[in-house]
Design an enzyme around this catalytic site. Structure first.
Site, PDB file in Angstrom:
ATOM      1  N   LYS A  54       0.845  -1.206   0.000  1.00  0.00           N
ATOM      2  CA  LYS A  54       0.000   0.000   0.000  1.00  0.00           C
ATOM      3  C   LYS A  54       0.881   1.257   0.000  1.00  0.00           C
ATOM      4  O   LYS A  54       0.665   2.176  -0.780  1.00  0.00           O
ATOM      5  CB  LYS A  54      -0.878   0.011   1.243  1.00  0.00           C
ATOM      6  CG  LYS A  54      -1.564   1.333   1.537  1.00  0.00           C
ATOM      7  CD  LYS A  54      -2.455   1.276   2.765  1.00  0.00           C
ATOM      8  CE  LYS A  54      -1.706   1.509   4.045  1.00  0.00           C
ATOM      9  NZ  LYS A  54      -1.391   2.906   4.368  1.00  0.00           N
ATOM     10  N   ASN A  55       1.904   1.261   0.858  1.00  0.00           N
ATOM     11  CA  ASN A  55       2.692   2.486   1.043  1.00  0.00           C
ATOM     12  C   ASN A  55       3.723   2.717  -0.053  1.00  0.00           C
ATOM     13  O   ASN A  55       4.430   3.725  -0.010  1.00  0.00           O
ATOM     14  CB  ASN A  55       3.339   2.480   2.428  1.00  0.00           C
ATOM     15  CG  ASN A  55       2.280   2.658   3.510  1.00  0.00           C
ATOM     16  OD1 ASN A  55       1.117   2.958   3.212  1.00  0.00           O
ATOM     17  ND2 ASN A  55       2.661   2.439   4.747  1.00  0.00           N
ATOM     18  N   ARG A  91      -5.200  10.760   4.005  1.00  0.00           N
ATOM     19  CA  ARG A  91      -4.230  11.826   4.127  1.00  0.00           C
ATOM     20  C   ARG A  91      -3.059  11.694   3.161  1.00  0.00           C
ATOM     21  O   ARG A  91      -2.387  12.665   2.854  1.00  0.00           O
ATOM     22  CB  ARG A  91      -3.734  11.920   5.553  1.00  0.00           C
ATOM     23  CG  ARG A  91      -3.127  10.663   6.110  1.00  0.00           C
ATOM     24  CD  ARG A  91      -2.625  10.920   7.487  1.00  0.00           C
ATOM     25  NE  ARG A  91      -2.067  12.242   7.593  1.00  0.00           N
ATOM     26  CZ  ARG A  91      -0.890  12.609   7.094  1.00  0.00           C
ATOM     27  NH1 ARG A  91      -0.193  11.715   6.425  1.00  0.00           N
ATOM     28  NH2 ARG A  91      -0.450  13.835   7.230  1.00  0.00           N
ATOM     29  N   CYS A 109      -5.062  12.161  12.176  1.00  0.00           N
ATOM     30  CA  CYS A 109      -5.772  10.874  12.215  1.00  0.00           C
ATOM     31  C   CYS A 109      -5.594  10.331  13.633  1.00  0.00           C
ATOM     32  O   CYS A 109      -5.019  10.979  14.502  1.00  0.00           O
ATOM     33  CB  CYS A 109      -5.203   9.912  11.174  1.00  0.00           C
ATOM     34  SG  CYS A 109      -3.540   9.391  11.561  1.00  0.00           S
ATOM     35  N   ARG A 147      -0.049  14.597  12.306  1.00  0.00           N
ATOM     36  CA  ARG A 147       0.405  14.373  10.928  1.00  0.00           C
ATOM     37  C   ARG A 147       0.597  15.682  10.138  1.00  0.00           C
ATOM     38  O   ARG A 147      -0.028  15.913   9.126  1.00  0.00           O
ATOM     39  CB  ARG A 147      -0.550  13.433  10.183  1.00  0.00           C
ATOM     40  CG  ARG A 147      -1.000  12.198  10.920  1.00  0.00           C
ATOM     41  CD  ARG A 147       0.070  11.137  11.064  1.00  0.00           C
ATOM     42  NE  ARG A 147       0.488  10.513   9.845  1.00  0.00           N
ATOM     43  CZ  ARG A 147      -0.073   9.426   9.311  1.00  0.00           C
ATOM     44  NH1 ARG A 147      -1.125   8.917   9.877  1.00  0.00           N
ATOM     45  NH2 ARG A 147       0.391   8.893   8.193  1.00  0.00           N
ATOM     46  N   ASP A 183       4.916   0.808  11.940  1.00  0.00           N
ATOM     47  CA  ASP A 183       3.714   0.149  11.420  1.00  0.00           C
ATOM     48  C   ASP A 183       3.600  -1.302  11.866  1.00  0.00           C
ATOM     49  O   ASP A 183       2.573  -1.928  11.646  1.00  0.00           O
ATOM     50  CB  ASP A 183       3.689   0.204   9.889  1.00  0.00           C
ATOM     51  CG  ASP A 183       3.458   1.617   9.394  1.00  0.00           C
ATOM     52  OD1 ASP A 183       3.620   1.849   8.188  1.00  0.00           O
ATOM     53  OD2 ASP A 183       3.142   2.491  10.218  1.00  0.00           O
ATOM     54  N   ILE A 201       7.850   7.574  16.593  1.00  0.00           N
ATOM     55  CA  ILE A 201       7.463   8.179  15.313  1.00  0.00           C
ATOM     56  C   ILE A 201       6.167   8.975  15.429  1.00  0.00           C
ATOM     57  O   ILE A 201       6.069  10.092  14.950  1.00  0.00           O
ATOM     58  CB  ILE A 201       7.342   7.092  14.216  1.00  0.00           C
ATOM     59  CG1 ILE A 201       8.633   6.291  14.093  1.00  0.00           C
ATOM     60  CG2 ILE A 201       6.936   7.733  12.891  1.00  0.00           C
ATOM     61  CD1 ILE A 201       9.844   7.095  13.616  1.00  0.00           C
ATOM     62  N   ARG A 212      -8.491  -0.892   4.627  1.00  0.00           N
ATOM     63  CA  ARG A 212      -7.613   0.127   4.043  1.00  0.00           C
ATOM     64  C   ARG A 212      -6.252  -0.439   3.702  1.00  0.00           C
ATOM     65  O   ARG A 212      -5.586   0.036   2.788  1.00  0.00           O
ATOM     66  CB  ARG A 212      -7.412   1.282   5.050  1.00  0.00           C
ATOM     67  CG  ARG A 212      -8.603   2.172   5.272  1.00  0.00           C
ATOM     68  CD  ARG A 212      -8.170   3.381   6.051  1.00  0.00           C
ATOM     69  NE  ARG A 212      -6.940   3.908   5.495  1.00  0.00           N
ATOM     70  CZ  ARG A 212      -5.923   4.369   6.249  1.00  0.00           C
ATOM     71  NH1 ARG A 212      -6.026   4.381   7.549  1.00  0.00           N
ATOM     72  NH2 ARG A 212      -4.830   4.821   5.700  1.00  0.00           N
TER      73      ARG A 212
HETATM   74  C1  EPZ Z   1       4.160   7.019   6.052  1.00  0.00           C
HETATM   75  O1  EPZ Z   1       3.377   8.043   6.613  1.00  0.00           O
HETATM   76  C2  EPZ Z   1       3.272   5.790   6.029  1.00  0.00           C
HETATM   77  N1  EPZ Z   1       2.105   6.050   5.191  1.00  0.00           N
HETATM   78  C3  EPZ Z   1       2.832   5.441   7.450  1.00  0.00           C
HETATM   79  O2  EPZ Z   1       2.080   4.243   7.374  1.00  0.00           O
HETATM   80  C4  EPZ Z   1       4.084   5.183   8.284  1.00  0.00           C
HETATM   81  O3  EPZ Z   1       3.693   4.914   9.620  1.00  0.00           O
HETATM   82  C5  EPZ Z   1       4.984   6.426   8.249  1.00  0.00           C
HETATM   83  O4  EPZ Z   1       5.314   6.748   6.876  1.00  0.00           O
HETATM   84  C6  EPZ Z   1       6.285   6.224   9.014  1.00  0.00           C
HETATM   85  O5  EPZ Z   1       6.969   5.128   8.495  1.00  0.00           O
HETATM   86  C7  EPZ Z   1       2.244   5.993   3.843  1.00  0.00           C
HETATM   87  O6  EPZ Z   1       3.316   5.741   3.321  1.00  0.00           O
HETATM   88  C8  EPZ Z   1       1.004   6.267   3.043  1.00  0.00           C
HETATM   89  P1  EPZ Z   1       6.153  10.511   8.035  1.00  0.00           P
HETATM   90  P2  EPZ Z   1       3.900   9.576   6.573  1.00  0.00           P
HETATM   91  O7  EPZ Z   1       5.991  11.740   7.207  1.00  0.00           O
HETATM   92  O8  EPZ Z   1       4.629   9.817   5.327  1.00  0.00           O
HETATM   93  C9  EPZ Z   1       6.172  13.840  11.376  1.00  0.00           C
HETATM   94  C10 EPZ Z   1       0.265   2.815   7.776  1.00  0.00           C
HETATM   95  O9  EPZ Z   1      -0.157   2.298   8.817  1.00  0.00           O
HETATM   96  N2  EPZ Z   1       6.112  14.792  10.251  1.00  0.00           N
HETATM   97  O10 EPZ Z   1       7.395   9.693   7.913  1.00  0.00           O
HETATM   98  O11 EPZ Z   1       2.756  10.456   6.918  1.00  0.00           O
HETATM   99  C11 EPZ Z   1       4.863  13.083  11.518  1.00  0.00           C
HETATM  100  O12 EPZ Z   1       3.936  13.821  12.286  1.00  0.00           O
HETATM  101  C12 EPZ Z   1       0.702   4.271   7.782  1.00  0.00           C
HETATM  102  O13 EPZ Z   1       0.394   2.223   6.666  1.00  0.00           O
HETATM  103  C13 EPZ Z   1       6.218  16.156  10.517  1.00  0.00           C
HETATM  104  O14 EPZ Z   1       6.345  16.577  11.672  1.00  0.00           O
HETATM  105  O15 EPZ Z   1       4.916   9.538   7.799  1.00  0.00           O
HETATM  106  C14 EPZ Z   1       5.278  11.818  12.210  1.00  0.00           C
HETATM  107  O16 EPZ Z   1       5.347  12.060  13.595  1.00  0.00           O
HETATM  108  C15 EPZ Z   1       0.476   4.932   9.129  1.00  0.00           C
HETATM  109  N3  EPZ Z   1       6.140  17.032   9.488  1.00  0.00           N
HETATM  110  C16 EPZ Z   1       6.682  11.569  11.664  1.00  0.00           C
HETATM  111  O17 EPZ Z   1       7.121  12.811  11.082  1.00  0.00           O
HETATM  112  C17 EPZ Z   1       5.992  16.607   8.182  1.00  0.00           C
HETATM  113  O18 EPZ Z   1       5.952  17.461   7.269  1.00  0.00           O
HETATM  114  C18 EPZ Z   1       6.736  10.504  10.571  1.00  0.00           C
HETATM  115  O19 EPZ Z   1       5.885  10.915   9.551  1.00  0.00           O
HETATM  116  C19 EPZ Z   1       5.906  15.228   7.927  1.00  0.00           C
HETATM  117  C20 EPZ Z   1       5.961  14.337   8.983  1.00  0.00           C
END
Ligand code: EPZ
Length: 422
Positions: free
Chosen positions: A22-23, A92, A116, A121, A309, A331, A401
């Site tokens: 998915k990701n 999102r 979420c 996020r 995850d 995270i 999902r």
């Molecule tokens: C991706 O989300 C995945 N989703 C998530 O999987 C996964 O948990 C996450 O990466 C971490 O590995 C998809 O790929 C669609 P991040 P993403 O940006 O990109 C903070 C699942 O269950 N952050 O790496 O949204 C954020 O708040 C989902 O399949 C900022 O502060 O994750 C978080 O605390 C859940 N500012 C941390 O970084 C930003 O601009 C990691 O977020 C971006 C992120």
């Protein structure tokens, strides 16, 4: 709304084939916006997130053809640059259309994704990177408005190795003038898969999978259709980790295949440390009956660290292992929504700030439980497989999902599981 009823305990047997990730699908579907030609995907997973994303591409004007087994996206027809709230609010990851729209069309209007269950996020790292590449960004009425006279390559150091921000900036860099260097980039296998997709369609990308990625921008006017326009997404490493843990929790001999075990090395190393007997080859993992495992401590971290995850699923296993364990989540700020539900099933888990302390118990009780987010839902399934009696799991739309054919796959492994209308 459907619910799942699992009659435990269960012993599983057989082989489960892992679906496309998915990701990796989501950013790669977004990346089709960049290349004005038809692009065909084999075996897209039948997940609500994937269907939503295809709907978003269609709302931008893309043509689509075929079913998920062979889906063609005609992105030359894209003629809109607004991703509207109705679709974006459902998922999102829609923010991932921002970079490619801006890069190809020099403008984009994308609804700010909401938070979420697991956290707020924010997308500040996405937006600040795009501004460094020459985008003018304003936020009005819940929408991100971005425009540019043409993005320029830039040296960008990410405040955090955000997966989504790395993906958005890699895509934005494709039609930027000059080279974009991303430092402190995310290193997840899904980043590498996106890079391979960009490379297949003519972009020079170096260093994907390492902390520094370089993307060599090109001029869109010089784009020539790529003949070999079919792409196969990598196997879903988190789905795979979920089934490996299911095999161990039920003390079963099962094979989990069609993914790269090296994509979940941190998970497999942790399980081995807990006493799991695993046979690992380049296309899958076999679990052998390993009895009660030993507790351990984990800290979630960006790849190659332990994946957030898979945290809920491992916690379920720890809940029925020997001694005590500690899970520290670094995270997301609220990724322990599964804890109260696991406690209702008899687990002994105490929260202490960003950590959970788990004391293994000998047996679980069946109880009506409720899904709260995608990976928490998986932890409830795993616990239901082990609990004595009937576990009723509601709000399983969360599962739809991210876990393709979960009910069918567990049924085929011999689980006593039913999916019923609630
Ligand atoms: C991706 O989300 C995945 N989703 C998530 O999987 C996964 O948990 C996450 O990466 C971490 O590995 C998809 O790929 C669609 P991040 P993403 O940006 O990109 C903070 C699942 O269950 N952050 O790496 O949204 C954020 O708040 C989902 O399949 C900022 O502060 O994750 C978080 O605390 C859940 N500012 C941390 O970084 C930003 O601009 C990691 O977020 C971006 C992120």
């Amino acid at each position: 709304m459907d619910k799942l009823i699992i009659n435990g305990p269960n012993t599983l047997s057989g082989t489960v084939s892992i679906s496309s990730a998915k990701n990796a699908c989501l950013p790669i579907l977004a990346a089709t916006i960049l290349f004005p030609q038809d692009i065909t995907f084999n075996k897209l997973p039948n997940l609500s997130d994937i269907s939503f994303f295809v709907q978003i591409l269609e709302s931008l004007g893309a043509g689509t053809e075929g079913d998920l087994d062979k889906k063609t996206i005609y992105s030359a027809r894209i003629d809109k640059t607004t991703a509207d709230y109705d679709l974006v609010r459902k998922m999102r990851a829609s923010i991932l259309v921002l970079g490619p729209l801006l890069s190809r069309f020099k403008e984009a209007k994308v609804s700010l994704p909401g938070g979420c269950a697991i956290g707020s996020r924010p997308v500040d790292i996405h937006l600040s990177g795009l501004e460094k590449m020459g985008a003018e960004i304003t936020i009005e009425k819940g929408y991100v408005h971005a425009k540019t006279n043409g993005l320029k390559g830039a040296d960008i150091s990410l405040a955090f190795p955000s997966v989504g921000a790395t993906e958005n900036l890699m895509m934005a860099a494709v039609w930027a003038e000059g080279i974009t260097t991303l430092d402190n980039a995310a290193r997840e296998p899904e980043i590498v898969d996106l890079a391979n997709f960009l490379i297949q369609f003519g972009t020079k990308v170096e260093g994907a999978g390492s902390k520094q990625i370089k993307i060599h921008g090109r001029a869109l006017k010089d784009y020539k259709n790529v003949e070999s326009n079919e792409y196969q997404i990598i196997g879903d490493r988190i789905e795979a980790a979920t089934y490996v843990i299911a095999g161990l929790m039920t003390n079963s001999d099962i094979r989990v295949q069609d993914f790269s075990p090296q994509h979940i090395s941190a998970v497999l190393d942790t399980l081995t440390e807990m006493g799991a007997k695993l046979e690992i080859d380049e296309n899958g993992v076999r679990t052998l009956p390993s009895g009660k495992l030993k507790g351990t401590n984990i800290d979630t971290a960006p790849f190659p660290g332990f994946p957030t995850d898979a945290q809920a699923q491992l916690m379920a296993l720890m809940g029925v292992s020997e001694c005590s364990s500690k899970v520290s989540e670094h995270i997301f700020e609220n990724r322990f929504m599964h804890v109260p539900e696991l406690v209702r099933m008899g687990m002994d888990i105490k929260l202490d700030g960003g950590s959970a302390i788990i004391s293994g118990v000998d047996s679980l009780e069946c109880a009506p439980v409720m899904c709260t987010d995608l990976r928490a839902s998986a932890a409830l399934i795993l616990s239901g497989l082990v609990a004595e009696g009937e576990t009723h799991i509601s709000r399983i739309y969360h599962l739809d999902r991210g876990y393709e054919k979960l009910f069918e796959k567990f049924l085929a492994l011999g689980a006593k599981i039913q999916r019923v209308k609630a």
